[in-house]
Design a protein around this motif. Structure first.
Motif, mmCIF file in Angstrom:
data_model
loop_
_atom_site.group_PDB
_atom_site.id
_atom_site.type_symbol
_atom_site.label_atom_id
_atom_site.label_comp_id
_atom_site.label_asym_id
_atom_site.label_seq_id
_atom_site.Cartn_x
_atom_site.Cartn_y
_atom_site.Cartn_z
ATOM 1 N N VAL A 107 -2.132 -6.839 -11.793
ATOM 2 C CA VAL A 107 -2.499 -5.984 -12.793
ATOM 3 C C VAL A 107 -1.036 -5.403 -13.142
ATOM 4 O O VAL A 107 -0.899 -5.270 -14.510
ATOM 5 C CB VAL A 107 -3.279 -4.633 -12.394
ATOM 6 C CG1 VAL A 107 -3.269 -3.584 -13.042
ATOM 7 C CG2 VAL A 107 -4.643 -5.263 -11.784
ATOM 8 N N SER A 108 -0.056 -5.456 -12.383
ATOM 9 C CA SER A 108 1.147 -4.902 -12.801
ATOM 10 C C SER A 108 1.945 -6.027 -13.802
ATOM 11 O O SER A 108 2.866 -5.193 -14.563
ATOM 12 C CB SER A 108 2.215 -4.742 -11.523
ATOM 13 O OG SER A 108 2.387 -6.146 -11.086
ATOM 14 N N TRP A 109 1.638 -7.051 -14.012
ATOM 15 C CA TRP A 109 1.958 -7.925 -14.829
ATOM 16 C C TRP A 109 1.640 -7.593 -16.320
ATOM 17 O O TRP A 109 1.903 -8.208 -17.227
ATOM 18 C CB TRP A 109 1.721 -9.454 -14.601
ATOM 19 C CG TRP A 109 2.200 -10.031 -13.372
ATOM 20 C CD1 TRP A 109 3.338 -9.658 -12.617
ATOM 21 C CD2 TRP A 109 1.776 -10.939 -12.471
ATOM 22 N NE1 TRP A 109 3.602 -10.225 -11.516
ATOM 23 C CE2 TRP A 109 2.562 -11.195 -11.412
ATOM 24 C CE3 TRP A 109 0.793 -11.937 -12.468
ATOM 25 C CZ2 TRP A 109 2.561 -12.293 -10.465
ATOM 26 C CZ3 TRP A 109 0.728 -13.021 -11.418
ATOM 27 C CH2 TRP A 109 1.255 -13.082 -10.351
ATOM 28 N N PHE A 110 0.521 -6.607 -16.506
ATOM 29 C CA PHE A 110 -0.105 -6.673 -17.878
ATOM 30 C C PHE A 110 0.129 -5.044 -18.319
ATOM 31 O O PHE A 110 -0.395 -4.623 -19.056
ATOM 32 C CB PHE A 110 -1.660 -6.882 -17.832
ATOM 33 C CG PHE A 110 -1.882 -8.225 -17.658
ATOM 34 C CD1 PHE A 110 -2.183 -9.049 -18.731
ATOM 35 C CD2 PHE A 110 -2.108 -8.946 -16.356
ATOM 36 C CE1 PHE A 110 -2.684 -10.338 -18.487
ATOM 37 C CE2 PHE A 110 -2.375 -10.038 -16.293
ATOM 38 C CZ PHE A 110 -2.630 -10.703 -17.405
ATOM 39 N N HIS A 150 2.582 5.148 -9.851
ATOM 40 C CA HIS A 150 1.738 3.838 -9.355
ATOM 41 C C HIS A 150 0.755 3.186 -10.288
ATOM 42 O O HIS A 150 0.681 4.066 -11.256
ATOM 43 C CB HIS A 150 1.035 4.564 -8.028
ATOM 44 C CG HIS A 150 -0.082 5.648 -8.345
ATOM 45 N ND1 HIS A 150 0.207 6.630 -8.801
ATOM 46 C CD2 HIS A 150 -1.609 5.469 -8.720
ATOM 47 C CE1 HIS A 150 -0.925 7.413 -9.122
ATOM 48 N NE2 HIS A 150 -1.904 6.734 -8.984
ATOM 49 N N LEU A 151 0.201 2.393 -10.053
ATOM 50 C CA LEU A 151 -0.802 1.820 -11.098
ATOM 51 C C LEU A 151 -2.081 2.645 -11.019
ATOM 52 O O LEU A 151 -2.591 2.678 -9.902
ATOM 53 C CB LEU A 151 -1.096 0.311 -10.766
ATOM 54 C CG LEU A 151 -0.007 -0.611 -11.524
ATOM 55 C CD1 LEU A 151 -0.059 -2.053 -10.842
ATOM 56 C CD2 LEU A 151 0.004 -0.690 -12.916
ATOM 57 N N ASN A 152 -2.577 2.871 -12.153
ATOM 58 C CA ASN A 152 -3.836 3.489 -12.231
ATOM 59 C C ASN A 152 -5.030 2.477 -12.225
ATOM 60 O O ASN A 152 -5.417 1.815 -13.229
ATOM 61 C CB ASN A 152 -4.155 4.197 -13.361
ATOM 62 C CG ASN A 152 -5.500 5.033 -13.463
ATOM 63 O OD1 ASN A 152 -6.039 4.819 -12.449
ATOM 64 N ND2 ASN A 152 -5.840 5.443 -14.416
ATOM 65 N N LEU A 153 -5.380 1.656 -11.001
ATOM 66 C CA LEU A 153 -5.972 0.411 -10.937
ATOM 67 C C LEU A 153 -7.546 0.816 -11.171
ATOM 68 O O LEU A 153 -8.221 -0.252 -11.969
ATOM 69 C CB LEU A 153 -5.976 -0.065 -9.547
ATOM 70 C CG LEU A 153 -4.734 -0.757 -8.958
ATOM 71 C CD1 LEU A 153 -4.665 -0.931 -7.469
ATOM 72 C CD2 LEU A 153 -4.275 -1.798 -9.881
#
Length: 505
Positions: free
Chosen positions: A166-169, A332-335
Motif C-alpha cells: 500500500v505504501s508504494w501507492f 502512518h498509513l490509513n490502511l
C-alpha cells in the motif's frame, strides 16, 4: 427492453441512496479473481419490494436477509485493495496548454484548493478514475504475488508486506506507483497532460514503465497487448532471465464492441475472471472507470473509485521533508481507507466495451495453464489468442509499422489461414473474404480531436500487407460500413484495437 430500463432505473437509485445491491441470486456461484463461492441460501419469507427496501434504508433499519452475502465472499472482497480519488496531495503542476484544475465538477464536489488552483492539481477527483482503477489492478497483482491468493486482510492483524504494498501507492511523488508518477509517465509515453483522462492504453504504458523502473521492489515484468494476441516467444523472453522464471503481468487494452460489449464475448469475459491468473479489469463503464474483480450470473462485481478521500500519505523515516508543506500529516498509513465491503455490481449489457484486462503469470505452470484455458475456448468467441511469434506488417507508404496503428477485426487467426494447403482451391476464395474482415487494416484518421473522431472519415491503406519470412503474402481490402453492420447483426465477433480518445474515464 423493459428489463434493461429497470436495470438502469435501479442504477440511478443505487447512486442516489448509495444502496448496497440486494443479494437476490441464490442459484449462480460467486466468482472473485479465480476463487468460487457458493451462493447464499434463499430466505424463507418473500423478498421485500424495492419500495420497502428504500424505506428501510431511510429509517436506518438493519438490512434484510436478502442483502446479506456469503461471509467468505465478503472477506475476499474486503481484502482487495481499493484505490479512489484523493484530495490534498502534493501539487501536480499544470501544463501550460493542459486542463485547468478549476472546473464546475470540482466546485460541486468541494475538492478544489483555491490557493493552488492556478498552479496545478492537488486532487484527481473528476479526471483520475482510470488511473485509480489501474492502480487497483496493479496493487492487487502485487498482493497476490507477495502474499498469495488465499491471504485475507484483518484490521487486528495486518501483514507488514501488505502495508509495504500500500505504501508504494501513497500520494507523494517519491512513491513508486503514486498518481504523480502515473501522470508523469502518461505525459512521457502517451502525451497525456495532467488533468486529462487516461484510457486503457495510457494506463498500461504507465504501469509497464513504472514496474520496469521499480523491478527491484515489485519483482514483476509487464507485457502489453492492444489486440489480445499473445506471442509466446516474446512472453518467454520477458519471463526468463538468468535461467529463472520472472512473474509477468499481462495487460490487454482492448475494445469488445462499438457501444456495448458484444454478447458473443460475455462468456469468455467472465471466464477470464474465473482463471487463477486473473487480477481484474479496469475500465468498462461509459464515462467512468471501475475495477471489476468478479461476477455472478451476468453481473460483474466492481470497486468504485469515485469517492474523494483525504490524500493517502506517509512520513518517510529517511526523508520527512516529503510532507513538510502540510500542516497536518499522517504518521502512518490509513490502511482501512483502501479496503471496503460495499458490494457493487453491473450487468454486462451496461458495460463499456473499452477496458484493460490483467492476467498475472507467476511461473511456468501458470503460463501453461493460461495457454490451455485460452485454447480450450471456442476460437470464434474469444479475444485472447496465443501465437508462436509476431508477424511483421508492412505498408507501401510507411514500411514496417507497429500493430497499434491497425484496427483488428478478428474472426479467424492468421495461423489458421496460412495453414491451408496451397492446392486447396475450394476454400481459398471464402477464406480470403473472411481474412479481409478478420485481420489488421492500416487506417489513417483525418482528425485527432476526440469530438471529431466519430464523424472523421477513415482512409484504408489497401497496399498494406503481412510480412512473414521476408515475403509479403497478402494484402487487405476495405470493408464498407454497410457490410460491417450486416456482419455485426449476424453476431460475428468484433475486436477493435484500443484508441484512448474513446476510452472510459
Amino acid at each position: 427492453m423493459a428489463s434493461h430500463s429497470l436495470n438502469t432505473l435501479h442504477t440511478v437509485f443505487d447512486y442516489i441512496w448509495d444502496r448496497d445491491p440486494a443479494n437476490d441470486d441464490f442459484v449462480n456461484n460467486l466468482v472473485v479473481l479465480g476463487n468460487t463461492y457458493a451462493p447464499s441460501t434463499a430466505p424463507k419469507d418473500d423478498k421485500p419490494s424495492d419500495l420497502k427496501f428504500l424505506f428501510q434504508r431511510l429509517k436506518q433499519e438493519p438490512p434484510t436477509p436478502e442483502s446479506c452475502w456469503p461471509i467468505d465472499f465478503l472477506q475476499d472482497v474486503y481484502t482487495r485493495i481499493w484505490l479512489t480519488y484523493r484530495t490534498g496531495f502534493p501539487i501536480i503542476d499544470r501544463a501550460e496548454d493542459g486542463p485547468s484544475p478549476l472546473s464546475f465538477g470540482s466546485l460541486i464536489r468541494g475538492t478544489i484548493d483555491i490557493s493552488t488552483v492556478t498552479k496545478g492539481f492537488t486532487t484527481d477527483a473528476g479526471w483520475g478514475c482510470m488511473i485509480r482503477t489501474s492502480q487497483s489492478l496493479l496493487a492487487n497483482s502485487l498482493l497476490n504475488l507477495k502474499l498469495g491468493r488465499d491471504w485475507r486482510y484483518a484490521k487486528s492483524q495486518d501483514s507488514p508486506q501488505h502495508e509495504q504494498i500500500v505504501s508504494w501507492f501513497v500520494d507523494i511523488p517519491s512513491a513508486p506507483f503514486s498518481i504523480h508518477n502515473f501522470v508523469e509517465q502518461g505525459t512521457l509515453c502517451s502525451n497525456k497532460k495532467p488533468g486529462e483522462w487516461f484510457g486503457p492504453s495510457a494506463a498500461a504504458r504507465s504501469i509497464q514503465v513504472l514496474c520496469e523502473e521499480n523491478y527491484k521492489d515489485a519483482g514483476i515484468e509487464v507485457y502489453v497487448t492492444s489486440s489480445g494476441d499473445l506471442y509466446e516467444d516474446e512472453l518467454s523472453k520477458l519471463a526468463t532471465k538468468n535461467g529463472e522464471f520472472r512473474p509477468v503481468l499481462i495487460l490487454a487494452g482492448i475494445r469488445l464492441g462499438v457501444k456495448n460489449v458484444n454478447p458473443l464475448y460475455w462468456d469468455f469475459l467472465k471466464k477470464t475472471l474465473s482463471w487463477r491468473q486473473s487480477v481484474g479489469i479496469a475500465g468498462g463503464r461509459p464515462s467512468s472507470s471501475h475495477y471489476f474483480f468478479g461476477y455472478q450470473g451476468d453481473y460483474l462485481f466492481y470497486l468504485d473509485p469515485h469517492l474523494p478521500q483525504k490524500a493517502l500519505l506517509v512520513v518517510s523515516e529517511s526523508d520527512p521533508s516529503d510532507s513538510q508543506t502540510f500542516v497536518e500529516v499522517e504518521s502512518h498509513l490509513n490502511l482501512e481507507s483502501v479496503h471496503t465491503n460495499k458490494i457493487r455490481k453491473l450487468h454486462l449489457d451496461q458495460m463499456d466495451p473499452s477496458m484493460l484486462i490483467g492476467l498475472l503469470v507467476e511461473d511456468q505452470d501458470s503460463f501453461d495453464d493460461l495457454k490451455r484455458q485460452v485454447n480450450a475456448h471456442d476460437a470464434n468467441s474469444r479475444f485472447f489468442n496465443f501465437f508462436d511469434s509476431r508477424p511483421l506488417m508492412i505498408s507501401k507508404d510507411s514500411g514496417v509499422v507497429d500493430e497499434s496503428e491497425f484496427v483488428d477485426l478478428g474472426v479467424m487467426s492468421m495461423n489458421e489461414y496460412d495453414a491451408i494447403e496451397d492446392g486447396d482451391e475450394s476454400c481459398i476464395g471464402t477464406l480470403r473474404k473472411e481474412r479481409a474482415f478478420s485481420h489488421p487494416v492500416m487506417v489513417a484518421m483525418e482528425s485527432e480531436e476526440p469530438e471529431e473522431l466519430e464523424a472523421a472519415p477513415i482512409n484504408f491503406d489497401k497496399e498494406a500487407s503481412i510480412l512473414e519470412n521476408d515475403k509479403a503474402n497478402d494484402t487487405f481490402e476495405e470493408i464498407h460500413p454497410s457490410e460491417t453492420e450486416s456482419r455485426l447483426d449476424a453476431d460475428e465477433p468484433v475486436v477493435v484495437s484500443h484508441d484512448d480518445s474513446s476510452d472510459p474515464v
